[in-house]
Design an enzyme around this catalytic site. Structure first.
Site, PDB file in Angstrom:
ATOM      1  N   HIS A 136       0.826  -1.193   0.000  1.00  0.00           N
ATOM      2  CA  HIS A 136       0.000   0.000   0.000  1.00  0.00           C
ATOM      3  C   HIS A 136       0.870   1.256   0.000  1.00  0.00           C
ATOM      4  O   HIS A 136       2.075   1.193   0.245  1.00  0.00           O
ATOM      5  CB  HIS A 136      -0.929   0.034   1.221  1.00  0.00           C
ATOM      6  CG  HIS A 136      -2.144  -0.824   1.058  1.00  0.00           C
ATOM      7  ND1 HIS A 136      -2.155  -2.163   1.381  1.00  0.00           N
ATOM      8  CD2 HIS A 136      -3.398  -0.530   0.599  1.00  0.00           C
ATOM      9  CE1 HIS A 136      -3.362  -2.660   1.136  1.00  0.00           C
ATOM     10  NE2 HIS A 136      -4.132  -1.694   0.668  1.00  0.00           N
ATOM     11  N   LYS A 140      -0.483   4.954   4.449  1.00  0.00           N
ATOM     12  CA  LYS A 140      -1.229   3.957   5.226  1.00  0.00           C
ATOM     13  C   LYS A 140      -0.382   3.540   6.421  1.00  0.00           C
ATOM     14  O   LYS A 140       0.703   2.974   6.265  1.00  0.00           O
ATOM     15  CB  LYS A 140      -1.585   2.747   4.365  1.00  0.00           C
ATOM     16  CG  LYS A 140      -2.514   1.752   5.061  1.00  0.00           C
ATOM     17  CD  LYS A 140      -3.000   0.695   4.082  1.00  0.00           C
ATOM     18  CE  LYS A 140      -3.955  -0.293   4.747  1.00  0.00           C
ATOM     19  NZ  LYS A 140      -5.176   0.364   5.267  1.00  0.00           N
TER      20      LYS A 140
END
Length: 251
Positions: A136, A140
């Protein structure tokens, strides 16, 4: 349909665009600086509120929406362990409605179905070890991702030799690595990578001395997540209780 948005970051703005393009009306937008709007007539007029915020805020947002009789669609993760029983009671016994998913992408829903089916097959072939990796964007902060945890739990439910998932290695944005690939027997290891602006890549690999089998879902943008959230809102407007992706997609 009248929609309220709870959380107005990148995802909230994209949901707004898609909802309007599908003919819906955004009647209220609530973010960190206008929490008082939960008490507004505009918010109470919503058929559904779509909630994408932080794990620590999600449960409180559900309570505020339920208090106004507003159904909720939520993609926030991290609240289930502490508040899951309360939310189930409020939906199953007290007449509230929550559609919750760790990932609203249609592609991920299909990938999840493939994941479950493959795990059932691989339960009979103990020579294959299974592991997972999720990638990701650098913004995040949590790991593993909520989607990775959901996929891991699906594997564990279908493979007898596994009984839990475990955090493996974490590659940080500066490319330093924390954690270890050594996990307890019976654990499904989930490795995490944080780099660039990757919307999300989830990979499940079955590996043996002879060969390996790998399935991957690679999101190109957040658009698929946003569209799925709006589709979930359309579904939720006509249904009640504690709802999930498996209620909306029958596969």
């Amino acid at each position: 349909m009248k929609i309220a948005l709870i959380g107005y970051g990148k995802m909230g703005k994209m949901i707004e665009q898609i909802a309007i393009s599908r003919g819906h009306e955004i009647v209220s937008i609530i973010d960190v600086d206008n929490q008082q709007d939960f008490d507004s007539e505009a918010f109470a007029s919503a058929d559904v509120a779509i909630e994408f915020t932080a794990p620590q805020a999600a449960y409180g947002n559900y309570l505020k929406a339920f208090a106004k009789g507003v159904k909720v669609v939520s993609g926030s993760t991290g609240w289930m362990k502490e508040h899951g029983d309360d939310v189930r009671r409020m939906c199953n016994e007290e007449g509230n409605t929550l559609f919750w998913a760790s990932n609203f992408s249609i592609g991920v829903a299909i990938f999840s179905a493939v994941n479950r089916y493959l795990a059932k097959i691989m339960n009979g072939f103990q020579q294959y070890d299974v592991e997972m990796e999720e990638v990701h964007h650098v913004h995040k902060l949590d790991h593993p991702s909520g989607t990775a945890i959901t996929l891991a739990e699906e594997v564990i439910e279908n493979i007898d030799r596994l009984d839990k998932w475990a955090v493996g290695t974490v590659q940080n944005p500066d490319r330093t690595i924390d954690g270890s690939k050594d996990v307890e027997a019976g654990s499904l290891r989930i490795d995490s990578i944080r780099r660039g602006e990757v919307p999300g890549i989830h990979t499940i690999k079955y590996d043996s001395e002879a060969d390996s089998i790998t399935i991957t879902h690679d999101a190109h943008s957040r658009q698929g997540f946003a569209l799925g959230a709006v589709l979930a809102a359309e579904y939720t407007a006509e249904h009640n209780g504690l709802l999930t992706i498996s209620d909306m997609f029958k596969f």
